[in-house]
Design an enzyme around this catalytic site. Structure first.
Site, mmCIF file in Angstrom:
data_model
loop_
_atom_site.group_PDB
_atom_site.id
_atom_site.type_symbol
_atom_site.label_atom_id
_atom_site.label_comp_id
_atom_site.label_asym_id
_atom_site.label_seq_id
_atom_site.Cartn_x
_atom_site.Cartn_y
_atom_site.Cartn_z
ATOM 1 N N ARG A 53 0.890 -1.411 0.044
ATOM 2 C CA ARG A 53 -0.017 0.114 -0.034
ATOM 3 C C ARG A 53 0.876 1.219 0.023
ATOM 4 O O ARG A 53 2.201 0.994 0.100
ATOM 5 C CB ARG A 53 -0.982 -0.009 1.183
ATOM 6 C CG ARG A 53 -0.227 -0.600 2.657
ATOM 7 C CD ARG A 53 -0.592 0.498 3.805
ATOM 8 N NE ARG A 53 -0.454 1.628 3.639
ATOM 9 C CZ ARG A 53 0.738 2.418 3.699
ATOM 10 N NH1 ARG A 53 1.988 1.932 4.227
ATOM 11 N NH2 ARG A 53 0.712 3.843 3.758
ATOM 12 N N ALA A 55 0.450 5.071 -1.936
ATOM 13 C CA ALA A 55 0.247 5.650 -3.216
ATOM 14 C C ALA A 55 1.522 5.483 -4.300
ATOM 15 O O ALA A 55 1.389 4.824 -5.476
ATOM 16 C CB ALA A 55 -0.055 7.219 -3.449
ATOM 17 N N GLN A 200 -2.589 2.456 9.775
ATOM 18 C CA GLN A 200 -1.676 2.614 9.116
ATOM 19 C C GLN A 200 -0.695 3.412 9.883
ATOM 20 O O GLN A 200 0.698 3.336 9.683
ATOM 21 C CB GLN A 200 -1.576 3.360 7.751
ATOM 22 C CG GLN A 200 -2.375 2.439 6.748
ATOM 23 C CD GLN A 200 -3.628 2.845 6.596
ATOM 24 O OE1 GLN A 200 -4.513 2.836 7.444
ATOM 25 N NE2 GLN A 200 -4.249 2.717 5.182
ATOM 26 N N ASP A 240 -2.489 11.083 -1.980
ATOM 27 C CA ASP A 240 -2.694 10.062 -3.026
ATOM 28 C C ASP A 240 -2.967 10.492 -4.421
ATOM 29 O O ASP A 240 -2.937 10.001 -5.358
ATOM 30 C CB ASP A 240 -3.902 9.308 -2.586
ATOM 31 C CG ASP A 240 -3.347 8.239 -1.448
ATOM 32 O OD1 ASP A 240 -3.412 8.884 -0.046
ATOM 33 O OD2 ASP A 240 -3.122 7.187 -1.288
HETATM 34 C C1 LIG Z 1 3.214 8.223 0.313
HETATM 35 S S1 LIG Z 1 1.642 8.685 0.212
HETATM 36 C C2 LIG Z 1 0.919 7.182 0.852
HETATM 37 C C3 LIG Z 1 -0.374 7.556 1.248
HETATM 38 O O1 LIG Z 1 -1.173 6.437 0.693
HETATM 39 C C4 LIG Z 1 -1.979 6.008 1.961
HETATM 40 O O2 LIG Z 1 -3.126 5.414 1.605
HETATM 41 P P1 LIG Z 1 -3.386 3.477 1.664
HETATM 42 O O3 LIG Z 1 -2.520 3.387 2.954
HETATM 43 O O4 LIG Z 1 -4.798 3.478 1.573
HETATM 44 O O5 LIG Z 1 -2.544 3.229 0.431
HETATM 45 C C5 LIG Z 1 -2.236 7.150 2.610
HETATM 46 O O6 LIG Z 1 -3.178 7.918 2.034
HETATM 47 C C6 LIG Z 1 -0.917 7.862 2.565
HETATM 48 O O7 LIG Z 1 -1.044 9.174 2.738
#
Ligand SMILES: CSC[C@H]1O[C@H](OP(=O)(O)O)[C@H](O)[C@@H]1O
Length: 361
Positions: A53, A55, A200, A240
């Site tokens: 996960r 972005a 997270q 994202d």
């Molecule tokens: C380096 S940006 C990571 C960004 O992505 C995460 O989302 P997810 O854990 O659902 O993939 C989160 O929005 C972070 O800020």
């Protein structure tokens, strides 16, 4: 970054084995384990299930997913199917769609016999660019944080979700300036928001602990109190998708922190590489917001007292829940966008000052 002192990246290609290894982020923070992806289907599942996960990292993983597909068949239909399968995994992070468009445009003109090797090479190039860009984000972000240091014993920062090296190939985005400040000898402390429902923030705590950065995990709803009490010098988060006008889509809960920071007159920074900026998206209203499975809210996953994986159903399966995975922070709440090219206001002119090649007309 390092894991137990060993330099580690989040993704390890193994073209000879027709595979790519990723860190299984659904096992962290309790267990650190590698997961081998050996097919398009496994790559798509890893992204959709959030085994991998973040972005920038899901963009890189999708590029390797195309390489895995073309290693089996390299015809046009396979290329189209691979791109469509991976694009359907998650809608909000534009990095995924940017990487797929880039690798498809790179491969389509090539003879089928050359496509597999070219796909592995292009995925590796995207990964290396991410490493360099995130390192540069750390440098440019440090320039914004350094003037805030010294106001009190430690520079008090707050972040949301995980935008550390686990969300990229290395270095991270929001955490890159924090690592840079810590490594430069600036005393820092980070308020880490747990970030329900997938928590997270616990990945951020794991990362910071690995690097020795002082931090405190908080409930998401405690952020407003800390900001109102003046216990935060700056908030720094990832993104994202950043729209052409500077609106920012990021993990759900970001907008609330931006509002609380604005009310407390605390600068709210957004760190992201070029692959996160969508100049074709006019504003935050045009950003698709991912709605994830309701059980992510109904069921809490953790460890029991014996340290064994445990899932606790908090709500009946029939209970209606909403689970938007992202929200949108209007550009006027963002003090600056930090990218690999520097920092600028969250505005159309600000973004174009960083990327003048995107200016039209
Ligand atoms: C380096 S940006 C990571 C960004 O992505 C995460 O989302 P997810 O854990 O659902 O993939 C989160 O929005 C972070 O800020």
């Amino acid at each position: 970054m390092n894991v137990n002192g060993t330099p580690t990246r989040t993704i390890r290609p193994a073209p000879a084995a027709r595979a790519v290894d990723i860190i299984d982020q659904t096992a962290l923070p309790h267990d650190f384990r590698w997961l081998r992806l050996a097919s398009l289907a496994e790559a798509a599942h890893a992204i959709r299930s959030m085994q991998v996960r973040g972005a920038p990292l899901i963009g890189v993983t999708a590029a390797y997913g195309v390489a895995l597909a073309l290693t089996v068949h390299a015809d046009d239909a396979t290329l189209r199917q691979a791109v469509a399968t991976l694009a359907a995994t998650r809608p909000t992070a534009v990095n995924l769609h940017w990487a797929l468009a880039r690798i498809a445009a790179h491969l389509a003109p090539l003879p089928e016999a050359q496509r597999a090797d070219a796909a592995w090479a292009e995925a590796a190039a995207i990964a290396e660019e991410d490493v360099a860009q995130c390192r540069a984000i750390g440098t440019h972000g440090l320039a914004l944080l350094r003037p805030l240091a010294g106001r009190r014993g430690r520079l008090q920062l707050m972040t949301h979700c995980n935008a550390g090296w686990l969300a990229t190939v290395d270095h991270g985005t929001a955490l890159a300036p924090i690592y840079a400040a810590f490594d430069a000898g600036i005393p820092v402390h980070v308020w880490v928001s747990e970030t329900r429902p997938r928590n997270q923030g616990l990945l951020t705590a794991w990362e910071l602990a690995q690097h020795g950065v002082p931090h405190t995990v908080i409930a998401d709803n405690a952020a407003g109190l800390l900001l109102a009490r003046g216990e935060v010098d700056a908030v720094i988060v990832g993104a994202d998708r950043i729209a052409a006008n500077g609106d920012v889509a990021n993990k759900v809960g970001t907008y609330l922190k931006a509002l609380a920071a604005y009310a407390a007159d605390v600068p709210f920074f957004v760190a992201a590489p070029r692959s996160t900026i969508d100049f074709a998206c006019a504003s935050g209203a045009d950003i698709p917001i991912e709605e994830r499975e309701g059980d992510e809210v109904r069921v809490v996953h953790g460890r029991d007292d014996a340290g064994q994986p445990a899932a606790v159903r908090q709500l009946p399966a029939s209970e209606a829940v909403a689970n938007p995975a992202f929200d949108v922070t209007r550009a006027n709440l963002v003090a600056a966008i930090i990218s690999e090219r520097g920092s600028a206001p969250a505005s159309t002119d600000g973004l174009l000052s960083l990327y003048p090649e995107e200016r039209r007309g």
